[in-house]
Design a protein around this motif. Structure first.
Motif, short mmCIF file in Angstrom:
data_model
loop_
_atom_site.label_atom_id
_atom_site.label_comp_id
_atom_site.label_asym_id
_atom_site.label_seq_id
_atom_site.Cartn_x
_atom_site.Cartn_y
_atom_site.Cartn_z
N GLU A 48 -12.28 1.87 12.80
CA GLU A 48 -11.15 2.09 13.15
C GLU A 48 -10.78 3.72 13.74
N GLY A 49 -11.98 4.28 13.57
CA GLY A 49 -11.90 5.79 14.11
C GLY A 49 -11.15 6.72 12.94
N LEU A 50 -11.11 6.35 11.75
CA LEU A 50 -10.50 7.13 10.75
C LEU A 50 -11.68 8.05 9.87
N ASP A 51 -11.23 9.04 9.41
CA ASP A 51 -12.15 9.92 8.47
C ASP A 51 -11.63 9.82 7.26
N ILE A 52 -12.42 8.88 6.35
CA ILE A 52 -12.22 9.00 4.95
C ILE A 52 -13.41 9.27 4.26
N ASP A 53 -13.31 10.12 3.34
CA ASP A 53 -14.43 10.54 2.32
C ASP A 53 -14.44 9.57 1.22
N VAL A 54 -15.53 8.79 0.81
CA VAL A 54 -15.66 7.95 -0.07
C VAL A 54 -16.62 8.53 -1.00
N ALA A 55 -16.33 8.56 -2.50
CA ALA A 55 -17.22 9.08 -3.45
C ALA A 55 -17.11 8.06 -4.69
N ILE A 56 -18.25 7.89 -5.36
CA ILE A 56 -18.33 7.31 -6.67
C ILE A 56 -18.61 8.17 -7.64
N PRO A 57 -17.59 8.60 -8.86
CA PRO A 57 -17.72 9.54 -9.75
C PRO A 57 -18.95 9.10 -10.70
N GLY A 85 -3.59 2.21 3.54
CA GLY A 85 -2.36 2.78 3.41
C GLY A 85 -1.20 1.94 4.41
N ALA A 86 -0.06 2.22 3.93
CA ALA A 86 1.11 1.53 4.81
C ALA A 86 1.29 2.48 5.96
N GLY A 87 0.92 3.83 5.92
CA GLY A 87 1.14 4.61 7.01
C GLY A 87 0.07 5.52 7.52
N GLN A 88 -0.46 6.40 6.56
CA GLN A 88 -1.57 7.04 6.65
C GLN A 88 -2.91 6.81 5.82
N PRO A 89 -3.99 6.51 6.22
CA PRO A 89 -5.03 6.15 5.30
C PRO A 89 -5.34 7.24 4.37
N ALA A 90 -5.76 6.98 2.99
CA ALA A 90 -6.31 8.08 2.07
C ALA A 90 -7.24 8.95 2.69
N LYS A 91 -7.20 10.18 2.53
CA LYS A 91 -8.17 11.33 2.98
C LYS A 91 -9.50 11.05 2.14
N PRO A 100 0.76 -1.20 -0.11
CA PRO A 100 0.00 0.15 -0.17
C PRO A 100 0.80 1.34 0.07
N PRO A 101 0.27 2.42 -0.43
CA PRO A 101 0.99 3.51 -0.55
C PRO A 101 1.22 4.18 0.86
N GLU A 102 2.34 5.03 1.00
CA GLU A 102 2.52 5.74 2.22
C GLU A 102 1.56 6.41 2.76
N ARG A 103 0.90 7.31 1.83
CA ARG A 103 -0.22 8.05 2.24
C ARG A 103 -0.84 8.65 0.78
N ALA A 104 -1.87 9.21 0.93
CA ALA A 104 -2.64 9.79 -0.22
C ALA A 104 -3.59 11.00 0.20
N ASP A 105 -3.72 12.11 -0.32
CA ASP A 105 -4.71 13.02 -0.14
C ASP A 105 -5.87 12.49 -0.81
N THR A 106 -5.59 12.20 -2.00
CA THR A 106 -6.80 11.65 -2.96
C THR A 106 -6.27 10.19 -3.52
N LEU A 107 -7.07 9.31 -3.55
CA LEU A 107 -6.57 8.12 -3.99
C LEU A 107 -7.81 7.59 -5.16
N VAL A 108 -7.42 7.33 -6.32
CA VAL A 108 -8.60 6.87 -7.24
C VAL A 108 -8.32 5.41 -7.17
N LEU A 109 -9.41 4.60 -7.02
CA LEU A 109 -9.11 3.16 -6.55
C LEU A 109 -10.10 2.34 -7.44
N GLU A 110 -9.42 1.42 -8.26
CA GLU A 110 -10.25 0.53 -9.03
C GLU A 110 -11.32 -0.40 -7.84
N SER A 111 -12.09 -1.14 -8.32
CA SER A 111 -13.21 -1.70 -7.89
C SER A 111 -13.54 -2.70 -8.33
#
Length: 481
Positions: A472-481, A440-446, A195-206
């Motif tokens: 897990e108490g994380l703040d992640i915004d998930v959207a579907i374009p 992510g490997a360190g910080q989750p994607a925002k 996984p990536p170290e961090r990501a402000d925005t992650l475009v993720l396949e599904s």
């Protein structure tokens, strides 16, 4: 528009056609993949139809991997006037001309002069980028973007793309990550994805956002059992497989099965009889009927330094995992037709690997026309079948009792051959793997944008990812374009 921003030119309606534009400023952008839509809505010659977006200001194209649904519209991009760099991993730089040479011969011209001119332009634009190293994609007075390619484990050379966008005055660059296609663990040839170290925005396949894969540890045993049944039935096993990735993985595992059988046979006493059927195994032809797959397999061998350690060790032992003695390569169309007729009319078992993987074209279609109506034979699926493709229709007939027909090139064919889906060969990460990548490997994607999946898969992944983040108490915004 606030920068960096993303617009999507494909990969939002289904699992093909990935094409995403990363806007760095009002008139400056990068393109991540330029893929062709495949399946029910695919248009013949779409590689060369207008793109539907303006190429002005696109500084470079970044290629995650060289499957057609990620690179198939590059000819249209070039026709629209794009002359920027094509950034990709070092293995992809070798494989991309092979894939697009075949595409242009099918869709445009077989004239050697035209093909050579096209390939010369393509090769001038390709810039190989080593894995794990930052590469400057753009540097202007007030704006800069560096990219880093990391192994994605999907096929040889596949990568996910980290983009660091720095605007003058910002203390920290904004990081945008494009997953491309992420591989499932257990591929015998490839290093697993990290996984990536961090990501402000992650475009993720599904692709498999709504599914968990069956265990992969016993898939080779299931493949072996299936071949045993074919030997008993005196039938042919037809495996539709794309030329790049899945074909090489299958060859690798078939070689291992044959190698183990030969060792077992050498340990048997000379009884004058073969009590376990090993003679038939030693005579079983593995037929690779795809000129493109043969060229790609040869390139895979040349790129063995990118294989995982276990696979390289097999080469060091003197074995030929992608070029073993029972492998029969069919090149010309005349030989192809002879093989089809021979297998149809005789009772000799064989394993045939032929393209394309969704049975929507290629040499597999002639095998299907000849053998679908005979219950001795078996069609085995080892990959995703997009809705509306002949492969999806055949796959849906698995276990169905009664009369089922399939339209191939305007004629109807009854499906009486056995049909089986062999689990464990998915080249895509499942829901758990996708969530692990997003965290992510360190910080989750925002912020996570879900693409490259059917509507139900994206909705299921979005729900699961939000639930995991909440737990897990994380703040992640998930959207579907």
């Amino acid at each position: 528009m606030e920068f960096p921003a993303i617009s999507h030119h494909g990969g939002t309606r289904g699992v093909t056609g990935s094409c995403h534009q990363l806007h760095l400023g009002p008139a400056t952008s990068l393109l991540i993949d330029c893929g062709l839509e495949q399946g029910r809505d695919e248009v013949v010659g779409a590689q060369f139809t207008p793109l539907g977006f303006d190429v002005a200001g696109i500084q470079a194209l970044v290629v995650t991997h060289v499957h057609i649904d990620h690179v198939g519209r590059i000819p249209a991009l070039l026709a629209a006037g794009f002359r920027g760099s094509i950034l990709c991993s070092e293995p992809s730089a070798r494989l991309l001309p092979l894939v697009l040479e075949d595409a242009i011969k099918l869709a445009v011209s077989t004239d050697p002069v035209q093909v050579e001119r096209y390939l010369a332009l393509l090769n001038r634009l390709i810039v190989p980028v080593p894995f794990g190293q930052w590469h400057c994609a753009l540097e202007q007075s007030e704006l800069a973007c560096a990219i880093r390619l990391q192994r994605a484990g999907h096929l040889l050379g596949s990568a996910y793309v980290e983009c660091d966008v720095r605007v003058q005055g910002d203390q920290k660059p904004s990081r945008v990550v494009f997953s491309g296609d992420l591989g499932a663990p257990g591929n015998p040839l490839l290093f697993p994805v990290r996984p990536p170290e961090r990501a402000d925005t992650l475009v993720l396949e599904s692709t498999y956002g709504g599914r968990m894969h069956a265990g992969r540890c016993d898939r080779q045993q299931r493949l072996e059992a299936l071949i045993e049944r074919a030997l008993a039935d005196n039938g042919t096993v037809l495996i539709p497989a794309f030329s790049l990735g899945r074909t090489q993985e299958l060859l690798y595992e078939l070689e291992d099965i044959l190698y183990r059988k030969s060792l077992l046979k050498s340990e048997l006493p000379a009884l004058g009889d073969d009590p376990v059927g090993l003679i038939e195994w030693s005579r079983l032809p593995i037929i690779l009927d795809s000129p493109l797959a043969q060229r790609i397999t040869g390139t895979y061998l040349e790129l063995h330094e990118y294989w995982r350690c276990e696979a390289r060790q097999r080469l060091g032992e003197g074995r030929a995992p992608l070029a073993f003695s029972q492998l029969v390569c069919v090149d010309t169309h005349a030989k192809h037709q002879k093989v089809v007729n021979y297998l149809k009319s005789t009772g000799r078992p064989a394993i045939v690997i032929a393209g394309n993987g969704m049975c929507a074209g290629g040499r597999i279609v002639n095998y299907l026309k000849a053998m679908l109506g005979d219950p001795r034979h078996e069609v085995v699926f080892v990959g995703y079948q997009a809705k509306g493709t002949p492969g999806a229709v055949i796959q849906a007939s698995e276990g169905v009792q009664g009369f089922v027909q399939l339209d191939l090139d305007g004629d109807m064919y009854e499906i009486r051959a056995k049909v089986m889906t062999l689990p464990g060969y998915s080249a895509h990460a499942d829901q758990q793997g996708l969530i692990r990548f997003a965290l992510g490997a360190g910080q989750p994607a925002k912020r996570v944008l879900l693409v490259h999946g059917e509507r139900e898969a994206k909705a299921s992944l979005a729900s699961a990812l939000r639930r995991k983040a909440r737990d897990e108490g994380l703040d992640i915004d998930v959207a579907i374009p």
